[in-house]
Design an enzyme around this catalytic site. Structure first.
Site, PDB file in Angstrom:
ATOM      1  N   THR A  46     -21.282  21.597  63.319  1.00  0.00           N
ATOM      2  CA  THR A  46     -20.423  20.693  62.508  1.00  0.00           C
ATOM      3  C   THR A  46     -19.919  21.357  61.315  1.00  0.00           C
ATOM      4  O   THR A  46     -20.280  22.442  61.179  1.00  0.00           O
ATOM      5  CB  THR A  46     -21.684  19.636  61.825  1.00  0.00           C
ATOM      6  OG1 THR A  46     -22.609  19.533  62.796  1.00  0.00           O
ATOM      7  CG2 THR A  46     -21.011  18.270  61.386  1.00  0.00           C
TER       8      THR A  46
ATOM      9  N   ARG B 205     -21.785   8.837  73.439  1.00  0.00           N
ATOM     10  CA  ARG B 205     -22.768   9.078  72.350  1.00  0.00           C
ATOM     11  C   ARG B 205     -22.102   9.375  71.088  1.00  0.00           C
ATOM     12  O   ARG B 205     -21.005  10.118  70.885  1.00  0.00           O
ATOM     13  CB  ARG B 205     -23.427  10.226  72.742  1.00  0.00           C
ATOM     14  CG  ARG B 205     -24.525  10.746  71.479  1.00  0.00           C
ATOM     15  CD  ARG B 205     -23.898  12.028  70.929  1.00  0.00           C
ATOM     16  NE  ARG B 205     -25.139  12.266  69.961  1.00  0.00           N
ATOM     17  CZ  ARG B 205     -24.855  13.345  68.942  1.00  0.00           C
ATOM     18  NH1 ARG B 205     -23.703  13.896  68.884  1.00  0.00           N
ATOM     19  NH2 ARG B 205     -25.841  13.767  68.156  1.00  0.00           N
TER      20      ARG B 205
ATOM     21  N   GLY C  56     -28.069  15.561  65.209  1.00  0.00           N
ATOM     22  CA  GLY C  56     -27.625  14.151  64.681  1.00  0.00           C
ATOM     23  C   GLY C  56     -28.450  12.914  64.654  1.00  0.00           C
ATOM     24  O   GLY C  56     -28.660  12.242  63.693  1.00  0.00           O
TER      25      GLY C  56
ATOM     26  N   THR D 255     -25.714  18.591  58.715  1.00  0.00           N
ATOM     27  CA  THR D 255     -25.473  19.281  59.962  1.00  0.00           C
ATOM     28  C   THR D 255     -26.770  19.635  60.787  1.00  0.00           C
ATOM     29  O   THR D 255     -27.868  19.944  60.228  1.00  0.00           O
ATOM     30  CB  THR D 255     -24.662  20.639  59.707  1.00  0.00           C
ATOM     31  OG1 THR D 255     -24.908  21.158  60.886  1.00  0.00           O
ATOM     32  CG2 THR D 255     -25.499  21.621  58.961  1.00  0.00           C
ATOM     33  N   GLY D 256     -26.796  19.050  61.992  1.00  0.00           N
ATOM     34  CA  GLY D 256     -27.972  19.483  62.682  1.00  0.00           C
ATOM     35  C   GLY D 256     -28.114  18.389  63.931  1.00  0.00           C
ATOM     36  O   GLY D 256     -26.870  17.776  64.222  1.00  0.00           O
TER      37      GLY D 256
ATOM     38  N   GLY E  52     -22.810  10.631  67.200  1.00  0.00           N
ATOM     39  CA  GLY E  52     -23.796  11.231  66.342  1.00  0.00           C
ATOM     40  C   GLY E  52     -23.712  10.800  64.719  1.00  0.00           C
ATOM     41  O   GLY E  52     -23.361   9.571  64.390  1.00  0.00           O
ATOM     42  N   ASP E  53     -24.492  11.527  64.035  1.00  0.00           N
ATOM     43  CA  ASP E  53     -24.531  11.038  62.563  1.00  0.00           C
ATOM     44  C   ASP E  53     -23.442  11.649  61.588  1.00  0.00           C
ATOM     45  O   ASP E  53     -23.090  10.754  60.801  1.00  0.00           O
ATOM     46  CB  ASP E  53     -25.694  12.093  61.960  1.00  0.00           C
ATOM     47  CG  ASP E  53     -25.313  13.436  61.939  1.00  0.00           C
ATOM     48  OD1 ASP E  53     -24.987  13.907  62.894  1.00  0.00           O
ATOM     49  OD2 ASP E  53     -25.517  14.251  60.809  1.00  0.00           O
TER      50      ASP E  53
END
Lengths: 312, 312
Positions: free
Chosen positions: B180, B208, B233, B230-231, B210-211
């Site tokens: 990210t 999908r 999500g 970041t990671g 994500g965050d």
């Protein structure tokens, strides 16, 4: 054993009081009562809060007067695209779908996202593919067609013609833009769950996703409370409203009632309309809103059903 | 005048320390420094935090080594689908896009969603239509093709064959799944902003989301702080991590550093990998993470650039 509790809503976008008839009001009340009964049946026999909110929301999705499932509004292109989310307060696991078509009960698909994938949110074509692979109950387009939703689309499209920006046909009846259904529950083990489902906004364009399928915005549950929101979704997203209730309880140490009211007050500051239903692990419920009305109901320990549409 | 501050990240999915070479490390560091420079140029001449985070993230999107814009990973179908969000802490207005294709700078499209529509989040085909109407810079598929991302997809697809569920090819290098880019800033007026952009997860399926494009999960800004995560999500979505930092400050009265660390600790409890960058109105920055590394950098009042990749 914890005090069981259940609350449901059928949207903050109620028909204005002056246009409501006794016959229509009885229909709406009946819909809310049946949804409460569906969820209560689960809780009463020591079922889980997850099963209870799924049962209640599935019932509301099948009921054609609310904007979710069968009664969903139409997009600008005349399609029905639905969003739903569910969250398990015990594990903080969640599942959600956005812009799915032909699925009878989007809330059940959301739960399958939680249980069968490592994802939280699936959207559009991919979510529809997942629905087919899961074998959830699909319905033909006609199932979702309701005369009053079609008229709302035509009204909104007409209004849109004279608007320069991408606003949502403000001349359309409020029921068109603020409709959602949801449920929150505390089961006899003290575990919480929340679920929300919607057909979105009438005349929506550009693949708009609202707050309903977004964990923390329109739907949230953890060990403090479970929340389902309804209203002008963009403000719930900016306010992160559903999670804000939990955060006020956890980080600020306030009660469910105070937290829920404060989060709705923030919506009011942002000039967003809507409301929410919330429950905590003691079986307390809160149902604040800043709109003219919110279709809502709740049952707590004594099993007495309370259903309301407008404010006091 | 407030103390200006800027932080950027290039993802928590760093290459493991033993595989990093001095030449590659210099490239990554150079990328982060240039992004800081792009944002700092704006802040230094009293530009807005919104312009600063947009400039920094645009730079990171154009840099092929990070998973966003040009360096995006491939979906299961071999396409590049990108997500981005931006939020203005002064007004709490926000814009975001999910699953957009061929847009050179998704963060700029996210800002146009905020400025030109009444929506917060547009997704898929609809978002691409909006991009075309806006006239943002589009690029052909070849622009987004990078050899190392393609190899990651092939690896993940191969790994997927032996997995029974819809997991994300865990055998793929971590850089593939946690990539990210993001920026947070405090401008000389004390206003905050956050922006995040990503190519998502390698081998992602079923649409999908994500965050990153979800306000409160991967991106958030208000009058207390600005956060970009970041990671993995799904854990940021369940933890509502970006907003959790702000909520701890507002409702719990704790400092930025304590709030940011506590929110990452919740991620750790949920067994999610990642980190975040955050800034408050006093120009404090925090950059906690629980992964092996996080590509990150910051500049505060004195103009000195700090860039790091691994933990101490």
């Amino acid at each position: 054993m914890a005090t069981v509790a259940l609350a449901v809503h059928g949207g903050a976008g109620t028909i204005s009081k002056r246009r409501m008839t006794p016959a229509l009001e009885a229909e709406y009340r009946g819909g809310l009562e049946n949804a409460l009964r569906a969820g209560w049946d689960v809780l009463h026999r020591n079922g889980s809060s997850m099963d209870a909110v799924e049962a209640a929301v599935s019932w509301l999705e099948d009921f054609p007067l609310f904007n979710a499932g069968r009664g969903s509004v139409f997009t600008h292109e005349g399609r029905v695209e639905m969003d739903a989310a569910i969250m398990d307060g015990r594990t903080r696991e969640a599942g959600a779908v956005a812009s799915v078509c032909n699925v009878q009960n989007p809330v059940q698909l959301a739960r399958l996202v939680m249980e069968r994938t490592k994802h939280v949110l699936l959207a559009g074509e991919g979510a529809n593919q997942f629905a087919q692979q899961c074998g959830v109950k699909l319905q033909p387009d006609e199932y979702f067609f309701t005369e009053h939703r079609w008229r709302q689309l035509i009204d909104a499209r007409n209004a849109d013609r004279v608007q320069l920006d991408h606003s949502e046909g403000l001349e359309a009846p409020p029921a068109a833009s603020l409709g959602t259904v949801g449920a929150v529950a505390c089961d006899s083990y003290g575990y919480l769950a929340a679920a929300t489902s919607t057909g979105g906004m009438t005349n929506k364009k550009f693949g708009r996703i609202g707050d309903t399928p977004l964990i923390g915005a329109g739907t949230y549950a953890d060990g403090a409370c479970a929340v389902s929101g309804t209203g002008h979704g963009e403000y719930f997203m900016r306010g992160v409203t559903a999670y804000d209730v939990a955060a006020r309880m956890k980080h600020g140490g306030v009660s469910l009632a105070d937290a829920a009211q404060a989060s709705v007050d923030v919506l009011t500051e942002l000039q967003g309309d809507g409301g929410l239903i919330a429950v905590d692990t003691h079986g307390n419920v809160a149902l604040p809103f800043n709109s003219e009305g919110m279709y809502r109901g709740f049952v707590t320990g004594d099993g007495k059903m309370n259903v309301e549409i407008y404010g006091d």
